[in-house]
Design a protein around this motif. Structure first.
Motif, PDB file in Angstrom:
ATOM      1  N   TYR A  86       0.829  -1.206   0.000  1.00  0.00           N
ATOM      2  CA  TYR A  86       0.000   0.000   0.000  1.00  0.00           C
ATOM      3  C   TYR A  86       0.862   1.254   0.000  1.00  0.00           C
ATOM      4  O   TYR A  86       0.538   2.253  -0.685  1.00  0.00           O
ATOM      5  N   ASN A 134      -0.631   7.362  -2.188  1.00  0.00           N
ATOM      6  CA  ASN A 134      -0.880   6.916  -0.812  1.00  0.00           C
ATOM      7  C   ASN A 134       0.112   7.502   0.178  1.00  0.00           C
ATOM      8  O   ASN A 134       0.229   7.016   1.302  1.00  0.00           O
ATOM      9  N   ALA A 144      -6.134   6.968  -9.018  1.00  0.00           N
ATOM     10  CA  ALA A 144      -6.654   7.238  -7.675  1.00  0.00           C
ATOM     11  C   ALA A 144      -7.470   8.526  -7.647  1.00  0.00           C
ATOM     12  O   ALA A 144      -8.495   8.612  -6.955  1.00  0.00           O
ATOM     13  N   SER A 178     -10.968   7.772  -8.712  1.00  0.00           N
ATOM     14  CA  SER A 178     -11.566   6.571  -8.142  1.00  0.00           C
ATOM     15  C   SER A 178     -11.976   6.761  -6.690  1.00  0.00           C
ATOM     16  O   SER A 178     -11.600   7.729  -6.035  1.00  0.00           O
ATOM     17  N   VAL A 187     -10.991   5.452  -3.339  1.00  0.00           N
ATOM     18  CA  VAL A 187      -9.790   4.835  -2.786  1.00  0.00           C
ATOM     19  C   VAL A 187     -10.088   4.403  -1.351  1.00  0.00           C
ATOM     20  O   VAL A 187     -10.491   5.225  -0.520  1.00  0.00           O
ATOM     21  N   ASP A 218      -8.566   3.371   1.905  1.00  0.00           N
ATOM     22  CA  ASP A 218      -7.274   3.464   2.572  1.00  0.00           C
ATOM     23  C   ASP A 218      -7.102   2.461   3.701  1.00  0.00           C
ATOM     24  O   ASP A 218      -6.006   2.319   4.234  1.00  0.00           O
ATOM     25  N   MET A 263      -8.590   0.426  -5.185  1.00  0.00           N
ATOM     26  CA  MET A 263      -9.154   1.595  -5.863  1.00  0.00           C
ATOM     27  C   MET A 263     -10.237   1.112  -6.824  1.00  0.00           C
ATOM     28  O   MET A 263     -10.030   0.133  -7.549  1.00  0.00           O
ATOM     29  N   ARG A 305     -11.607   9.430  -0.618  1.00  0.00           N
ATOM     30  CA  ARG A 305     -10.846   8.413   0.108  1.00  0.00           C
ATOM     31  C   ARG A 305     -11.669   7.970   1.312  1.00  0.00           C
ATOM     32  O   ARG A 305     -12.176   8.802   2.058  1.00  0.00           O
TER      33      ARG A 305
END
Length: 494
Positions: A13, A19, A33, A36, A38, A40, A300, A312
């Motif tokens: 990750y 990230n 990302a 999208s 995401v 986490d 994602m 996110r």
């Protein structure tokens, strides 16, 4: 609506710039990302490669987790449900374990294409006299390195490497099949799993002046026992270079999707299954407790209608969520026969504030690690000299705290993830209430996920006196017959 699912084995990750990593180059994943949803806080359920594919295919964790075994004939999988609903289904992979030794992950799809020769895939028997590698103690095995040499020594062009070949096959399939009414394409790339041998120009991005031993396929070991700090650092840079190569060729697939006009009707999911230790916790491996470096996944999802785009999410998600998410996005009801245990992520993407799950449970199917040379070793697993003997733990990850939960409760570890994301400061003694709280969540998980009584007993009361069944019948038979990739043939690696 179509689905393209891209799985990359072992991609950590924290090795994506989007990230929070400011030194790695992953421009295509970064751009993806931004478009999208995401997630986490995505964590592996059943560890590692093959158990994770069980979770993904079935939408469930197992009993309570899947172990390393073939895909059963009597289970109903996501591709089969999609086939029954008019979808063309395709698997493109170079992940050898999905097919080798009759593991059967080709069974559920209409067709499959395997790019041959990665890692333990037995692709060539080419004769060679010797390969003077040197420092053999730093590499995985001489037999493995011999096979690596046979299968890769004549690769010179980037297009000949595994990740480029897998993604090229995906682009070709999309060009030939984009006119189907609806399709499901599973692209399973074994890279950036070791061996880490990307073309030189990727290596030069991270270590242009390195002149030490280049360990492309490291031994699984306690890092400080085998590698100098410079060697360990360089191994990590080879991995980063492999990630950048993978990113480049994922970009080709994303461009192909756009060029074929598929963006407006295709869900694209990019995911990794787990990570790897590069000296963290004194490990050069992915063995031992599943700390953040290994358990934390990339996830994602780009929805063609923009649901969750650019956001996110902090929901605790796991691979068992993949199948129900896909089915809900496509408007297909999950058959009761699947026994779905995961939960669709679509409500989270659409803005739901409901707690997705209280904890994420990650680990191998429980087994005992015996001391090296133990005469009672029964063939279930190879003893691991780089981890402590005893029962394997499960990792229980909550919103803030994580528990490394051993059957031998005195070994338990607790970490506060916001202040200690590397899980280096075990605070269990000062946080017994947190330990007990997370342990209760673990026991609730075991109770509701079809755990046999012996597993509930060892994690509830300890392993003393518990009779453990021998579940590894398939692998035991394979080992009795011999594992051909462990035979060095004629060539010598020195």
């Amino acid at each position: 609506m179509n689905v393209v699912f891209i799985m990359n084995d072992t991609w950590r990750y924290d090795h994506v710039r989007a990230n929070g990593n400011d030194w790695i180059s992953t421009p295509n994943l970064d751009g993806f990302a931004a478009e999208s949803a995401v997630f986490d806080r995505s964590y592996i359920g059943s560890f590692a490669t093959i158990p994770c594919r069980h979770d993904l295919m079935k939408g469930r964790y197992g009993e309570p987790l899947h172990y390393w075994r073939p895909l059963q004939w009597d289970c109903l999988t996501l591709p089969e449900v999609l086939r029954a609903n008019g979808y063309v289904t395709m698997l493109i992979n170079d992940t050898p374990h999905m097919i080798n030794y009759g593991f059967g992950f080709d069974r559920p799809v209409h067709a499959w294409q395997m790019i041959r020769g990665n890692e333990v895939d037995r692709f060539r028997t080419d004769w060679f006299r010797e390969w003077r590698l040197g420092n053999m103690d730093k590499f995985r095995t001489s037999a493995g390195m011999a096979q690596f040499y046979r299968q890769t020594h004549d690769k010179f062009l980037e297009e000949q490497f595994f990740a480029p070949m897998v993604m090229d096959a995906a682009c070709t399939w999309l060009e030939r099949n984009h006119n189907h009414d609806k399709f499901f394409l599973w692209v399973d790339s074994f890279d950036p799993h070791e061996p880490w041998d990307p073309p030189q120009h990727y290596r030069d991005m991270y270590a242009p002046d390195y002149d030490g031993v280049e360990v492309v396929w490291p031994a699984y070991c306690r890092s400080s026992d085998v590698y100098t700090p410079e060697e360990q650092e360089h191994i990590g840079k080879l991995f980063a270079a492999e990630c950048t190569m993978c990113d480049t060729h994922i970009g080709r697939v994303l461009t192909t999707i756009d060029n074929l006009g598929l963006r407006e009707n295709t869900v694209v999911v990019i995911m990794s299954d787990h990570g790897h230790y590069f000296g963290e916790h004194d490990q050069q491996s992915k063995s031992g407790p599943l700390y953040e470096e290994v358990s934390h996944q990339i996830l994602m999802i780009r929805h063609p209608h923009g649901i969750g785009s650019g956001e996110r999410f902090q929901a605790l998600t796991q691979p068992a969520d993949f199948a129900p998410t896909v089915l809900e996005m496509l408007g297909i009801e999950a058959p009761a026969e699947m026994g779905i245990q995961g939960r669709s992520l679509l409500p989270q993407m659409a803005g739901s504030n409901e707690i997705h799950r209280p904890v994420a449970v990650s680990g191998t199917f429980p087994y005992e690690i015996l001391p090296v040379g133990d005469p009672t070793y029964a063939g279930r697993r190879v003893p691991a000299p780089m981890v402590e003997p005893g029962w394997t733990p499960l990792t229980v990850t909550g919103p803030e705290y994580a528990l490394i939960a051993y059957p031998e409760r005195e070994r338990n570890e607790v970490y506060h993830l916001p202040s200690d994301p590397g899980m280096t400061n075990n605070i269990v003694d000062a946080n017994r209430e947190r330990e007990q709280e997370l342990h209760r969540e673990l026991m609730a998980f075991l109770e509701t996920h079809d755990s046999p009584e012996w597993i509930k007993r060892i994690y509830g009361d300890g392993p003393a006196g518990v009779q453990v069944p021998d579940i590894d019948e398939h692998l035991k038979l394979v080992r009795q017959r011999g594992m051909p990739f462990t035979v060095t043939l004629d060539g010598s690696v020195l």
